[in-house]
Scaffold this motif. Structure first.
Motif, mmCIF file in Angstrom:
data_model
loop_
_atom_site.group_PDB
_atom_site.id
_atom_site.type_symbol
_atom_site.label_atom_id
_atom_site.label_comp_id
_atom_site.label_asym_id
_atom_site.label_seq_id
_atom_site.Cartn_x
_atom_site.Cartn_y
_atom_site.Cartn_z
ATOM 1 N N ALA A 175 0.854 -1.180 0.000
ATOM 2 C CA ALA A 175 0.000 0.000 0.000
ATOM 3 C C ALA A 175 0.894 1.235 0.000
ATOM 4 O O ALA A 175 2.015 1.201 0.509
ATOM 5 C CB ALA A 175 -0.903 0.005 1.222
ATOM 6 N N VAL A 176 0.392 2.323 -0.558
ATOM 7 C CA VAL A 176 1.156 3.563 -0.633
ATOM 8 C C VAL A 176 0.736 4.496 0.494
ATOM 9 O O VAL A 176 -0.453 4.703 0.731
ATOM 10 C CB VAL A 176 0.949 4.250 -2.008
ATOM 11 N N MET A 177 1.733 5.041 1.192
ATOM 12 C CA MET A 177 1.458 6.030 2.246
ATOM 13 C C MET A 177 1.001 7.327 1.606
ATOM 14 O O MET A 177 1.536 7.731 0.575
ATOM 15 C CB MET A 177 2.734 6.328 3.034
ATOM 16 N N LYS A 178 0.035 7.972 2.239
ATOM 17 C CA LYS A 178 -0.463 9.220 1.687
ATOM 18 C C LYS A 178 -0.496 10.356 2.704
ATOM 19 O O LYS A 178 -0.464 11.518 2.325
ATOM 20 C CB LYS A 178 -1.854 9.015 1.116
ATOM 21 N N THR A 179 -0.549 10.051 4.004
ATOM 22 C CA THR A 179 -0.710 11.108 4.987
ATOM 23 C C THR A 179 0.608 11.454 5.684
ATOM 24 O O THR A 179 1.474 10.596 5.871
ATOM 25 C CB THR A 179 -1.754 10.727 6.054
ATOM 26 N N LEU A 229 5.889 10.740 9.055
ATOM 27 C CA LEU A 229 6.602 11.183 10.247
ATOM 28 C C LEU A 229 6.916 10.026 11.190
ATOM 29 O O LEU A 229 7.996 9.988 11.789
ATOM 30 C CB LEU A 229 5.798 12.265 10.979
ATOM 31 N N ARG A 230 5.987 9.092 11.337
ATOM 32 C CA ARG A 230 6.250 7.918 12.190
ATOM 33 C C ARG A 230 7.414 7.102 11.634
ATOM 34 O O ARG A 230 8.269 6.616 12.375
ATOM 35 C CB ARG A 230 5.000 7.052 12.310
ATOM 36 N N THR A 231 7.467 6.961 10.336
ATOM 37 C CA THR A 231 8.536 6.186 9.707
ATOM 38 C C THR A 231 9.861 6.942 9.764
ATOM 39 O O THR A 231 10.920 6.339 9.933
ATOM 40 C CB THR A 231 8.171 5.844 8.252
ATOM 41 N N ALA A 232 9.809 8.264 9.665
ATOM 42 C CA ALA A 232 11.041 9.068 9.681
ATOM 43 C C ALA A 232 11.764 8.983 11.016
ATOM 44 O O ALA A 232 12.980 9.165 11.074
ATOM 45 C CB ALA A 232 10.709 10.516 9.350
ATOM 46 N N ASP A 237 -1.091 -6.181 10.990
ATOM 47 C CA ASP A 237 -1.512 -6.095 9.589
ATOM 48 C C ASP A 237 -0.326 -6.481 8.709
ATOM 49 O O ASP A 237 0.735 -5.867 8.798
ATOM 50 C CB ASP A 237 -1.966 -4.670 9.274
ATOM 51 N N PRO A 238 -0.468 -7.502 7.852
ATOM 52 C CA PRO A 238 0.672 -7.972 7.078
ATOM 53 C C PRO A 238 1.043 -7.104 5.872
ATOM 54 O O PRO A 238 2.060 -7.353 5.240
ATOM 55 C CB PRO A 238 0.229 -9.362 6.617
ATOM 56 N N LYS A 239 0.259 -6.092 5.553
ATOM 57 C CA LYS A 239 0.579 -5.302 4.351
ATOM 58 C C LYS A 239 1.868 -4.512 4.544
ATOM 59 O O LYS A 239 2.239 -4.136 5.656
ATOM 60 C CB LYS A 239 -0.569 -4.379 3.975
ATOM 61 N N ILE A 240 2.542 -4.275 3.453
ATOM 62 C CA ILE A 240 3.743 -3.449 3.419
ATOM 63 C C ILE A 240 3.305 -2.070 2.942
ATOM 64 O O ILE A 240 2.690 -1.945 1.887
ATOM 65 C CB ILE A 240 4.786 -4.033 2.446
ATOM 66 N N GLN A 241 3.610 -1.036 3.733
ATOM 67 C CA GLN A 241 3.302 0.331 3.315
ATOM 68 C C GLN A 241 4.585 0.985 2.850
ATOM 69 O O GLN A 241 5.624 0.834 3.472
ATOM 70 C CB GLN A 241 2.707 1.144 4.471
ATOM 71 N N VAL A 242 4.491 1.719 1.770
ATOM 72 C CA VAL A 242 5.676 2.377 1.225
ATOM 73 C C VAL A 242 5.318 3.805 0.824
ATOM 74 O O VAL A 242 4.211 4.075 0.353
ATOM 75 C CB VAL A 242 6.262 1.567 0.046
ATOM 76 N N GLY A 243 6.256 4.706 1.069
ATOM 77 C CA GLY A 243 6.079 6.107 0.695
ATOM 78 C C GLY A 243 7.296 6.589 -0.075
ATOM 79 O O GLY A 243 8.397 6.037 0.064
#
Length: 121
Positions: free
Chosen positions: A11-15, A20-23, A44-50
């Protein structure tokens, strides 16, 4: 051959809060980008990427090209090798993301991913 249902979804990060949490988590530099990664620990097993490219990267055409290259690299590397339940942000580097050979970009992402996931001492 893997079952399509067992492979993690991307899934793609949008917010902004997601970015900020990942940074504030793990970081790994690479010649063409900076990789930021964190374990969400939410089950949640999905991979989020931004993807992000600042104005230092260049004009809008260059920033868009850098993000397109990072998206394609993520699709090729993060889906098969990323950890389920993790967030990843790829930050473009001025000049390097757009000019680096794509095969080198893929190799950089694989190396950075392995370093992020190696056991902490």
């Amino acid at each position: 051959m893997t079952d399509a249902n067992s492979a993690p979804k991307m899934a793609v990060m949008k917010t902004r809060p997601e970015f900020l949490r990942t940074a504030s988590a793990r970081r790994q530099t690479a010649p063409a980008f900076l990789l930021q990664a964190r374990d969400r620990k939410d089950g949640d097993p999905k991979i989020q990427v931004g993807f992000t490219a600042s104005k230092k990267t260049g004009n809008s055409v260059v920033r868009s090209r850098a993000k397109r290259r990072l998206r394609e690299a993520a699709r090729a590397v993060l889906l098969p090798k990323g950890q389920p339940g993790w967030d990843y942000v790829l930050v473009a580097r001025p000049g390097a993301t757009v000019t680096r050979l794509f095969t080198d970009l893929l190799a950089d992402l694989e190396t950075a991913l392995a370093k992020v996931h190696e056991a902490r001492k």
